[in-house]
Design an enzyme around this catalytic site. Structure first.
Site, mmCIF file in Angstrom:
data_model
loop_
_atom_site.group_PDB
_atom_site.id
_atom_site.type_symbol
_atom_site.label_atom_id
_atom_site.label_comp_id
_atom_site.label_asym_id
_atom_site.label_seq_id
_atom_site.Cartn_x
_atom_site.Cartn_y
_atom_site.Cartn_z
ATOM 1 N N PHE A 86 4.105 -11.087 -4.972
ATOM 2 C CA PHE A 86 5.379 -10.907 -4.270
ATOM 3 C C PHE A 86 5.412 -9.511 -3.674
ATOM 4 C CE2 PHE A 86 9.702 -9.622 -3.546
ATOM 5 C CZ PHE A 86 10.202 -10.705 -2.851
ATOM 6 N N LYS A 109 12.868 0.279 -4.686
ATOM 7 C CA LYS A 109 13.805 -0.072 -5.755
ATOM 8 C C LYS A 109 14.412 1.147 -6.463
ATOM 9 C CE LYS A 109 12.938 -4.891 -6.216
ATOM 10 N NZ LYS A 109 11.701 -5.621 -6.054
ATOM 11 N N ASP A 124 1.218 -1.888 -5.008
ATOM 12 C CA ASP A 124 2.650 -2.128 -4.819
ATOM 13 C C ASP A 124 3.342 -1.846 -6.150
ATOM 14 O OD1 ASP A 124 5.227 -3.048 -4.574
ATOM 15 O OD2 ASP A 124 4.695 -4.866 -3.454
HETATM 16 C C1 LIG Z 1 11.287 -6.195 -4.717
HETATM 17 C C2 LIG Z 1 9.849 -6.080 -4.358
HETATM 18 C C3 LIG Z 1 9.436 -5.936 -3.023
HETATM 19 C C4 LIG Z 1 10.381 -6.019 -1.850
HETATM 20 O O1 LIG Z 1 11.364 -5.049 -1.866
HETATM 21 P P1 LIG Z 1 12.697 -5.247 -0.958
HETATM 22 O O2 LIG Z 1 13.420 -3.950 -1.132
HETATM 23 O O3 LIG Z 1 13.433 -6.419 -1.529
HETATM 24 O O4 LIG Z 1 12.236 -5.488 0.423
HETATM 25 C C5 LIG Z 1 8.084 -5.767 -2.783
HETATM 26 N N1 LIG Z 1 7.190 -5.747 -3.777
HETATM 27 C C6 LIG Z 1 7.549 -5.886 -5.070
HETATM 28 C C7 LIG Z 1 6.511 -5.844 -6.148
HETATM 29 C C8 LIG Z 1 8.889 -6.078 -5.405
HETATM 30 O O5 LIG Z 1 9.233 -6.259 -6.683
#
Ligand SMILES: *Cc1c(COP(=O)(O)O)cnc(C)c1O
Length: 399
Positions: free
Chosen positions: A141, A255, A226
């Site tokens: 994700f 985040k 990520d």
């Molecule tokens: C939440 C998340 C995203 C996307 O972030 P948004 O601020 O919702 O665009 C990307 N990668 C990971 C691992 C995430 O948990």
């Protein structure tokens, strides 16, 4: 009709239906606690998918927000603002990477990393124009843009949204051999989550990231980590990659960087990678704005000053001890690191959603991920007493 029901009705009748929230309407928050419009109190065990690591309305973060709001809020990057360098300084210190590019949401930061990797491939590695390929993992994700869902393996995220962006390959998560086999002369980067949060808190074998990074370095491929969900202390280290002693060429953050008040994301990278960006190549109107810089600085300072990373490690161990002592017929597996924990339920348990609804009735807000997993990711500020309170109720609901 209750006030909550009225509000839910209005929201559902006017809004797009792209979410299925629990039927609770929140009106106030403080620390690990939130209150609904009827005044019921709940513990927030989701923390806005880890964006709320500092707890609701952390006083230092709110103070920074207010002070900055009274001074200067937006300049665009057409001008300098007085705080951006200080924000960079903190990101550089915490990541160990020398260059920073600020964005707003996580998905934008991922897109930024992909663009950097492609351009690095062409301009530095020497891959023929528009031939660069990026390897991603099954069950990943990374956000919701069209390019990012291109390499999602989740049907619901992709169906109907094509045509997609070319140039991505998928390998099995946690399998370094599969990564090695997938690399070609045109591979520019490997994009990976150190723990797959949205997939259900899936953890790769110990040493996977280390091995993957060795393979990448050998083949002149960038490692893009990520850390949007796993970073900034969530797993008991500042970045989850540190568990494997890995410093990637590119770290993607978001985040919790916004301290629970604003979207603040960033990409940190080596000189060689970030050096591909020259004026005009990439940008964002709001990326790195003064309000975001002030909040980002406060959020990172609170992480360090209040030792939230060590606290996440200690509370995470405590939580794991408590959870593993729950004797429930429904639990298949409990896994996680620090304060990112998943309770995986057996197929015959009937899905995690009904347990999350039962937890709500007990005063705990948690969200299922991937049908069978209850995710527990409280603010890193949570105390042992608060964890005890929560675990009593979790044990009750699971029995
Ligand atoms: C939440 C998340 C995203 C996307 O972030 P948004 O601020 O919702 O665009 C990307 N990668 C990971 C691992 C995430 O948990």
């Amino acid at each position: 009709m209750t006030r909550s029901a009225e509000i839910i009705d209005k929201t559902n009748s006017l809004g797009a239906s792209n979410y299925l929230p629990l039927p609770v309407v929140l009106a106030r928050g403080e620390g690990v606690w939130v209150w609904d419009v009827e005044g019921n109190k709940y513990m927030d065990m989701l923390s806005a998918y880890s964006a709320m690591s500092h707890g609701h309305r952390h006083p230092k973060i709110i103070a920074a927000l207010k002070e900055q709001a009274d001074r200067l809020t937006l300049t665009s990057r057409a001008f300098h603002c007085d705080l951006l360098g200080e924000f960079y300084e903190r990101v550089v210190k915490l990541t160990g990477l020398p260059r920073v590019l600020p964005m707003n949401t996580g998905a934008e930061a991922v897109e930024t990393a992909l663009k950097a990797a492609r351009k690095w491939g062409e301009k530095v590695k020497g891959v023929p124009a528009e031939q660069g390929r990026i390897i991603c993992c099954q069950n990943n994700f990374h956000g919701r843009t069209i390019t990012i869902i291109t390499f999602s393996t989740e049907q619901a995220y992709r169906d109907g949204f094509g045509p997609f962006t070319p140039g991505f390959d998928i390998v099995e998560y946690g399998n370094a051999g599969a990564l090695s086999d997938a690399i070609t002369d045109n591979t520019v980067a490997f994009l990976v989550e150190p723990i797959q949060g949205e997939a259900g808190i899936l953890m790769p074998p110990a040493g996977y990231l280390k091995e993957a990074h060795e393979i990448c370095k050998e083949r002149n491929v960038l490692l893009l980590a990520d850390e949007i969900q796993t970073g900034l202390g969530r797993t008991g280290r500042m970045f989850c990659c540190e568990h494997d002693d890995v410093l990637p060429e590119v770290i993607i953050m978001g985040k919790a960087m916004g301290g629970g008040v604003l979207p603040v994301s960033a990409v940190a990278a080596t000189e060689e990678v970030m050096g591909v960006f020259q004026p005009g190549h990439h940008g964002s109107t709001f990326g790195g704005n003064p309000l975001a810089a002030a909040v980002g600085i406060a959020a990172l300072d609170v992480l360090v000053d209040e030792e939230l990373v060590d606290r996440a490690a200690a509370r995470g161990d405590y939580l794991m001890d408590k959870l593993t002592s729950i004797a429930s017929p429904h639990i298949a597996e409990i896994r996680g690191k620090g304060l990112l924990v998943g309770i995986d339920l057996k197929p015959e348990a009937g899905g995690a959603r009904r347990f999350c609804e039962a937890l709500q009735a007990e005063g705990i807000l948690a969200k299922e991920t991937h049908d069978s997993v209850i995710r527990l990711a409280p603010p890193l500020t949570i105390t042992e007493d608060e964890l005890d309170w929560a675990m009593e109720r979790v044990a009750k609901v699971l029995n």
